[in-house]
Design a protein around this motif. Structure first.
Motif, PDB file in Angstrom:
ATOM      1  N   ARG A   1      -5.494  -2.680   2.101  1.00  0.00           N
ATOM      2  CA  ARG A   1      -5.229  -3.432   3.319  1.00  0.00           C
ATOM      3  C   ARG A   1      -4.855  -4.863   2.915  1.00  0.00           C
ATOM      4  O   ARG A   1      -5.364  -5.385   1.916  1.00  0.00           O
ATOM      5  CB  ARG A   1      -6.456  -3.464   4.243  1.00  0.00           C
TER       6      ARG A   1
ATOM      7  N   VAL B   1       1.016  -3.450   1.711  1.00  0.00           N
ATOM      8  CA  VAL B   1       0.300  -4.079   2.818  1.00  0.00           C
ATOM      9  C   VAL B   1       0.232  -5.578   2.548  1.00  0.00           C
ATOM     10  O   VAL B   1       0.193  -6.007   1.394  1.00  0.00           O
ATOM     11  CB  VAL B   1      -1.122  -3.495   2.979  1.00  0.00           C
TER      12      VAL B   1
ATOM     13  N   HIS C   1       4.150  -1.104   4.705  1.00  0.00           N
ATOM     14  CA  HIS C   1       2.978  -0.278   5.047  1.00  0.00           C
ATOM     15  C   HIS C   1       3.408   1.156   5.365  1.00  0.00           C
ATOM     16  O   HIS C   1       3.178   1.666   6.460  1.00  0.00           O
ATOM     17  CB  HIS C   1       2.207  -0.892   6.208  1.00  0.00           C
TER      18      HIS C   1
END
Length: 315
Positions: free
Chosen positions: A231, A255, A278
């Motif tokens: 993330r 990301v 992503h």
């Protein structure tokens, strides 16, 4: 189960999913403004895929009889903020088993493209330039995987044919797996200086938010490659930019923080960085695997059996 037929909210049409039990009313909702039915009748909520937390969490306060929240992502950070208002006993399940292959494929793609200079070659093709030369190989490199859950293990499986010198594994706590020993996060300071490639595949938690900060990055060896398929907030963007602009490190990022990366952000044009939007799990493998998971979960739910991938239970 209540005596009345409970609703199940799905981001797919029910007739597209083989093997669904016929004891539920299926409502298709993928984040549209209008709800497909009264949220108060929903017992099993499958969250929309790759929608914002605001969209995903919007119906939860109106679901007093909810029993299960099922994400279609491996990460659950985007739904945690909406669970406090739910009644005790609601199970949160993730999509373990759906995204591992695709995310591992992209991870290897990012590593190989970055090391072999593919972005520069594509730019050269655009300008009809023959950019030959010697480029780093993945063979004989030392790789550090930070986050050795199901995704990290899938990445390691795909690294095996590339003849890496060493693959080192790190997770929240030390343990032994079929792949070998796994180090704890606390061991990172001594492990980072030996890694040529550092892969971030960890969930976003309080312990991993900002994990790759200035101190983390400073311990990476000169010329090392940071790959983030976890993330965006796992990495301190300002600290990474400083390292990229100095030319000391390279990065490949699926990301980012912020995300989507806005036009004009300096990360777009930083040297030695490859960015993908992503798309780790967004492949042709997603829908068939997600639908098979939902059929299994709902069959178990209908039979009162334990669900797969239960991450937590409210209360």
């Amino acid at each position: 189960m209540t005596a009345t037929t409970p609703d199940v909210w799905l981001p797919f049409a029910a007739d597209e999913i083989e093997g669904l039990p016929d004891c539920f009313r299926y409502r298709r909702w993928d984040g549209e403004d209008a709800y497909p039915a009264d949220p108060g009748d929903c017992a099993f909520y499958v969250t929309p895929y790759m929608k914002s937390p605001a969209v995903t969490l919007r119906p939860l306060p109106a679901m007093p009889d909810l029993q299960v929240v099922q994400t279609l992502t491996a990460g659950i950070d985007h739904v945690l903020g909406g669970l406090d208002g739910l009644r005790p006993g609601v199970r949160l399940c993730n999509a373990r088993g759906v995204h591992e292959a695709s995310t591992a494929e992209l991870t290897l793609t990012l590593i190989l493209a970055s090391l072999r200079g593919i972005p520069g070659m594509v730019r050269g093709q655009d300008h009809e330039e023959w950019r030959s030369g010697f480029y780093p190989a993945l063979a004989d490199k030392s790789v550090l995987i930070v986050g050795h859950g199901s995704v990290g293990a899938a990445i390691e499986d795909r690294l095996i044919p590339f003849e890496c010198a060493r693959v080192t594994r790190v997770a929240r706590s030390a343990r032994t797996t079929a792949h070998g020993p796994v180090h704890a996060l606390a061991d990172l300071p001594r492990l980072l200086p030996d890694a040529d490639v550092v892969i971030l595949s960890t969930p976003l938690t309080d312990a991993t938010r900002g994990l790759a900060d200035a101190g983390f990055l400073s311990r990476m060896k000169d010329g090392a490659l940071l790959v983030n398929v976890a993330r965006g907030p796992v990495v301190d963007t300002a600290a990474l930019l400083a390292e990229l602009e100095s030319g000391r490190l390279r990065a490949a990022l699926d990301v980012t923080e912020p995300e989507p990366l806005p036009a004009g952000h300096p990360l777009w044009h930083a040297p030695n960085v490859l960015i993908t939007p992503h798309v780790g799990g967004s492949t042709s493998a997603f829908e068939p695997r997600a639908k098979r998971l939902l059929a299994r979960q709902l069959t178990r739910f209908a039979a009162g059996e334990p669900l797969e991938n239960t991450v937590l239970t409210t209360g």
